[in-house]
Structure formats: C-alpha cells, structure tokens
Scaffold this motif. Structure first.
Motif, mmCIF file in Angstrom:
data_model
loop_
_atom_site.group_PDB
_atom_site.id
_atom_site.type_symbol
_atom_site.label_atom_id
_atom_site.label_comp_id
_atom_site.label_asym_id
_atom_site.label_seq_id
_atom_site.Cartn_x
_atom_site.Cartn_y
_atom_site.Cartn_z
ATOM 1 N N GLU A 46 -12.829 2.143 11.046
ATOM 2 C CA GLU A 46 -14.146 1.542 11.207
ATOM 3 C C GLU A 46 -15.260 2.447 10.690
ATOM 4 O O GLU A 46 -16.133 2.010 9.918
ATOM 5 N N LYS A 47 -15.253 3.709 11.090
ATOM 6 C CA LYS A 47 -16.364 4.604 10.787
ATOM 7 C C LYS A 47 -16.259 5.246 9.401
ATOM 8 O O LYS A 47 -17.276 5.491 8.752
ATOM 9 N N TYR A 48 -15.033 5.531 8.965
ATOM 10 C CA TYR A 48 -14.850 6.200 7.666
ATOM 11 C C TYR A 48 -14.646 5.181 6.546
ATOM 12 O O TYR A 48 -15.242 5.285 5.478
ATOM 13 N N SER A 49 -13.774 4.177 6.805
ATOM 14 C CA SER A 49 -13.434 3.210 5.757
ATOM 15 C C SER A 49 -14.257 1.933 5.834
ATOM 16 O O SER A 49 -14.154 1.084 4.946
ATOM 17 N N HIS A 50 -15.032 1.773 6.901
ATOM 18 C CA HIS A 50 -15.916 0.617 7.067
ATOM 19 C C HIS A 50 -15.135 -0.703 7.093
ATOM 20 O O HIS A 50 -15.565 -1.705 6.526
ATOM 21 N N VAL A 51 -13.991 -0.672 7.771
ATOM 22 C CA VAL A 51 -13.214 -1.890 8.004
ATOM 23 C C VAL A 51 -13.532 -2.373 9.418
ATOM 24 O O VAL A 51 -13.236 -1.665 10.385
ATOM 25 N N PRO A 52 -14.141 -3.536 9.590
ATOM 26 C CA PRO A 52 -14.500 -4.022 10.925
ATOM 27 C C PRO A 52 -13.264 -4.130 11.822
ATOM 28 O O PRO A 52 -12.163 -4.431 11.330
ATOM 29 N N PRO A 53 -13.407 -3.865 13.114
ATOM 30 C CA PRO A 53 -12.258 -3.895 14.030
ATOM 31 C C PRO A 53 -11.447 -5.179 13.945
ATOM 32 O O PRO A 53 -10.217 -5.142 13.980
ATOM 33 N N GLU A 54 -12.114 -6.310 13.817
ATOM 34 C CA GLU A 54 -11.409 -7.589 13.815
ATOM 35 C C GLU A 54 -10.611 -7.828 12.534
ATOM 36 O O GLU A 54 -9.769 -8.727 12.461
ATOM 37 N N LYS A 55 -10.848 -7.006 11.508
ATOM 38 C CA LYS A 55 -10.137 -7.176 10.242
ATOM 39 C C LYS A 55 -9.131 -6.052 9.975
ATOM 40 O O LYS A 55 -8.472 -6.058 8.937
ATOM 41 N N GLN A 56 -9.009 -5.114 10.887
ATOM 42 C CA GLN A 56 -8.159 -3.952 10.630
ATOM 43 C C GLN A 56 -6.681 -4.309 10.552
ATOM 44 O O GLN A 56 -5.965 -3.826 9.676
ATOM 45 N N SER A 57 -6.195 -5.143 11.454
ATOM 46 C CA SER A 57 -4.786 -5.510 11.427
ATOM 47 C C SER A 57 -4.432 -6.204 10.120
ATOM 48 O O SER A 57 -3.439 -5.865 9.459
ATOM 49 N N GLN A 58 -5.232 -7.161 9.715
ATOM 50 C CA GLN A 58 -4.995 -7.874 8.465
ATOM 51 C C GLN A 58 -5.064 -6.920 7.277
ATOM 52 O O GLN A 58 -4.224 -6.984 6.364
ATOM 53 N N HIS A 59 -6.029 -6.009 7.296
ATOM 54 C CA HIS A 59 -6.203 -5.059 6.192
ATOM 55 C C HIS A 59 -4.985 -4.156 6.050
ATOM 56 O O HIS A 59 -4.445 -3.981 4.947
ATOM 57 N N VAL A 60 -4.519 -3.596 7.150
ATOM 58 C CA VAL A 60 -3.396 -2.661 7.105
ATOM 59 C C VAL A 60 -2.110 -3.372 6.710
ATOM 60 O O VAL A 60 -1.343 -2.887 5.866
ATOM 61 N N LEU A 104 -5.470 13.826 6.047
ATOM 62 C CA LEU A 104 -6.544 14.449 5.269
ATOM 63 C C LEU A 104 -7.850 13.674 5.449
ATOM 64 O O LEU A 104 -8.938 14.265 5.483
ATOM 65 N N ARG A 105 -7.738 12.358 5.557
ATOM 66 C CA ARG A 105 -8.943 11.569 5.804
ATOM 67 C C ARG A 105 -9.566 11.914 7.152
ATOM 68 O O ARG A 105 -10.788 11.910 7.307
ATOM 69 N N ARG A 106 -8.725 12.204 8.151
ATOM 70 C CA ARG A 106 -9.270 12.570 9.449
ATOM 71 C C ARG A 106 -10.086 13.854 9.345
ATOM 72 O O ARG A 106 -11.171 13.982 9.924
ATOM 73 N N LEU A 107 -9.578 14.821 8.595
ATOM 74 C CA LEU A 107 -10.313 16.061 8.389
ATOM 75 C C LEU A 107 -11.635 15.808 7.666
ATOM 76 O O LEU A 107 -12.672 16.356 8.042
ATOM 77 N N ALA A 108 -11.589 14.966 6.649
ATOM 78 C CA ALA A 108 -12.816 14.648 5.913
ATOM 79 C C ALA A 108 -13.818 13.937 6.819
ATOM 80 O O ALA A 108 -15.022 14.226 6.776
ATOM 81 N N TYR A 109 -13.331 13.025 7.633
ATOM 82 C CA TYR A 109 -14.202 12.299 8.568
ATOM 83 C C TYR A 109 -14.860 13.258 9.555
ATOM 84 O O TYR A 109 -16.024 13.099 9.931
ATOM 85 N N ASP A 110 -14.122 14.308 9.943
ATOM 86 C CA ASP A 110 -14.651 15.279 10.900
ATOM 87 C C ASP A 110 -15.541 16.333 10.254
ATOM 88 O O ASP A 110 -16.046 17.225 10.942
ATOM 89 N N GLY A 111 -15.712 16.268 8.938
ATOM 90 C CA GLY A 111 -16.657 17.165 8.291
ATOM 91 C C GLY A 111 -16.073 18.191 7.346
ATOM 92 O O GLY A 111 -16.803 19.042 6.827
ATOM 93 N N ALA A 112 -14.767 18.145 7.086
ATOM 94 C CA ALA A 112 -14.164 19.084 6.138
ATOM 95 C C ALA A 112 -14.449 18.628 4.710
ATOM 96 O O ALA A 112 -14.283 17.440 4.399
ATOM 97 N N PRO A 113 -14.864 19.528 3.813
ATOM 98 C CA PRO A 113 -15.057 19.136 2.409
ATOM 99 C C PRO A 113 -13.716 18.707 1.812
ATOM 100 O O PRO A 113 -12.750 19.479 1.817
ATOM 101 N N SER A 114 -13.646 17.482 1.305
ATOM 102 C CA SER A 114 -12.357 16.969 0.845
ATOM 103 C C SER A 114 -11.823 17.734 -0.360
ATOM 104 O O SER A 114 -10.612 17.752 -0.605
ATOM 105 N N THR A 115 -12.698 18.414 -1.105
ATOM 106 C CA THR A 115 -12.234 19.181 -2.256
ATOM 107 C C THR A 115 -11.452 20.427 -1.853
ATOM 108 O O THR A 115 -10.800 21.051 -2.691
#
Length: 279
Positions: A46-60, A104-115
């Motif tokens: 929801e917060k990083y990928s901007h997938v609304p909660p109601e659409k997450q199951s279908q998306h995944v 790795l996305r979790r780290l980026a979401y928490d503020g780690a530079p992805s590079t």
C-alpha cells in the motif's frame, strides 16, 4: 552427516530451480496465497507500491505465476536497526536468494538508498518484482543472476571482500552439513572484518540431518548450538573469526500458518541468525 563428495556442484536442489516442474506435488506449494499477505506485506504494497488494500490479493495473484510464498520480514531480525543504519550510511548489502527482491524493497521503504543494495539469485525474476512493486522508475538495486557457488561470475567476483551485510533468508537450510559449510564459506568471501551475515533458515530444536520423503533431498536442521559450531568450522577453515547469535522461533511467530510446516518433522522451527565477522 553426508560425505563431501556427495555435494552437488549445482547450488540448489531440483525443487527450487527454474526448470518447469509440477509445483502441486510439493507440500509447500499453495495456489491461494492470501494468507501470505501479512500486515507487513500489505503495508509495503500500500505505502511503497501504492496498491490499494482491496486490490492487493488480485494484484499479487495476477502477477505471481511463480509462487509468492515469502512474507516481507527482514525487519524481524533483532539486528535490523543496525543493518538499516549501516546501509543508510553508505554500506553495501547483498541479498542472497533475493527472488523478487521483496526484502530489498522493505529496506528501501524504511529509508535505505536502493543503490546500496544488491540482489543475487540463480534464476531471474527481477522483472516480476518490478511488476509486483511498481517501482522500475525509482528502485535502483543491482541484480546479479548467478549461482552463489560460482567461482567465475565477474559480477560476484567484483563484490568479494566488499560487502558489509550479507542477507541469506531461507537459503542455507537447503543443504546437508557439508553443503552448508561450503555455502557459508562462500558467503564469508564477500565479507571483511565488521561485516554481518544475517538471515533465517528452517531449523529444529534437535540438530540433525533429515530427508523428507516429499522432497528426497538430505538437509541439515540447525539449532543455535550447532549453528555456532558451523561458523567455528568456517572460521577455522578460512582464517577468519565470527561471533554467532541465533534464535529458534516458532512458525507462528514468523507469521506462518501451522499448516505450513505440518508435513515436516517433529521439532521443526525457524532459526534466525546474526553472525558478525570479528577478524
């Protein structure tokens, strides 16, 4: 313990490889993965990928033609705050067996530079990760498609002795004792004094080798005491020294359903670990 000559050159057993297989015959395969969308994963979507909660199951389910079986949970490791702080300060992290790059996305979401992040996997599902997390325009982690046991891959050779944190989530348990020692020695080649090797594996309160009928591959189940002995052996054979911390967790503590491990042996649990190189 199995003999050294029994260790295959290929670093992964057949059931984990990318060749076409009938996944339904494996007890850990689950066609409906809604229960894997634990709160931490839903938050990331929801917060990083901007997938609304109601659409997450279908998306995944739409994207995951390969199994999306692992929750995003690197932050459960007790040293996670240190890991995040070190990567934020410019240190390098290598995620071995990164799959889609969800940790790795979790780290980026928490503020780690992805590079500062590197992902390594024997099969390339990196583009599926971009589809899942909708971040191709701004996620700058580096992906290396290679066998961790490869001694000739140029991208891996370039990281030898330069990695500050090696993450190995759900990787080491796939081998017998000798295979785990071999793999740990390879992980050690990426490190330098002060580096961490962190992750989790399937373990057991009783350290033992098991061969499950459903898989047919011998695996060594570590407990905290045997895992410390493994890194003592690694240190003795590589001229390095390590401080080992390890904790057994129930599958429920790790947000797995009890049915996820019902097909395994008695005493099975999750082993979380943090191994620090001191010399």
């Amino acid at each position: 313990m199995s003999s050294q000559q029994d260790i295959p050159e290929y670093s992964e057993p057949p059931y984990t490889r990318s060749e076409p297989v009938d996944r339904a015959k494996f007890p850990f395969y689950q066609p409906n993965i809604n229960k894997k969308l634990v709160p931490e994963t839903r938050q990331l979507l929801e917060k990083y990928s901007h997938v609304p909660p109601e659409k997450q199951s279908q998306h995944v389910h739409k994207i995951a033609s390969i199994p999306f079986q692992a929750p995003c949970k690197p932050q459960r490791i007790p040293v996670y705050p240190e890991i995040l702080k070190r990567v934020q300060a410019g240190e390098l992290l290598l995620d071995v067996g990164c799959f889609l790059g969800h940790d790795l996305r979790r780290l980026a979401y928490d503020g780690a530079p992805s590079t500062n992040l590197y992902g390594l996997d024997i099969a390339n599902h990196w583009n599926v990760g971009f589809e899942l997390f909708r971040d191709q325009s701004h996620f700058g982690a580096h992906f290396i498609e290679a066998d961790i046991l490869s001694e000739s891959d140029s991208a891996l050779l370039a990281l030898k002795g330069k990695v500050d944190i090696v993450s190995a989530l759900q990787v080491i348990h796939q081998w017998d004792w000798e295979g785990q020692v071999k793999a740990a020695k390879v992980l050690a080649t990426f490190t330098k004094p002060g580096s961490l090797v962190v992750g989790n594996s399937i373990g057991n309160s009783k350290a033992q080798e098991v061969t499950l009928k459903s898989i047919g591959v011998p695996m060594y189940r570590q407990n905290p005491e045997s895992f410390e002995k493994l890194w003592i052996q690694v240190g003795n054979e590589t001229g390095t020294k390590w401080e080992t911390q390890a904790w057994l967790r129930s599958f429920e503590e790790m947000s797995f359903d009890p049915k996820d491990h019902a097909w395994m042996e008695d005493g099975v649990a999750m082993l979380e670990f943090s191994v620090r190189r001191t010399e």
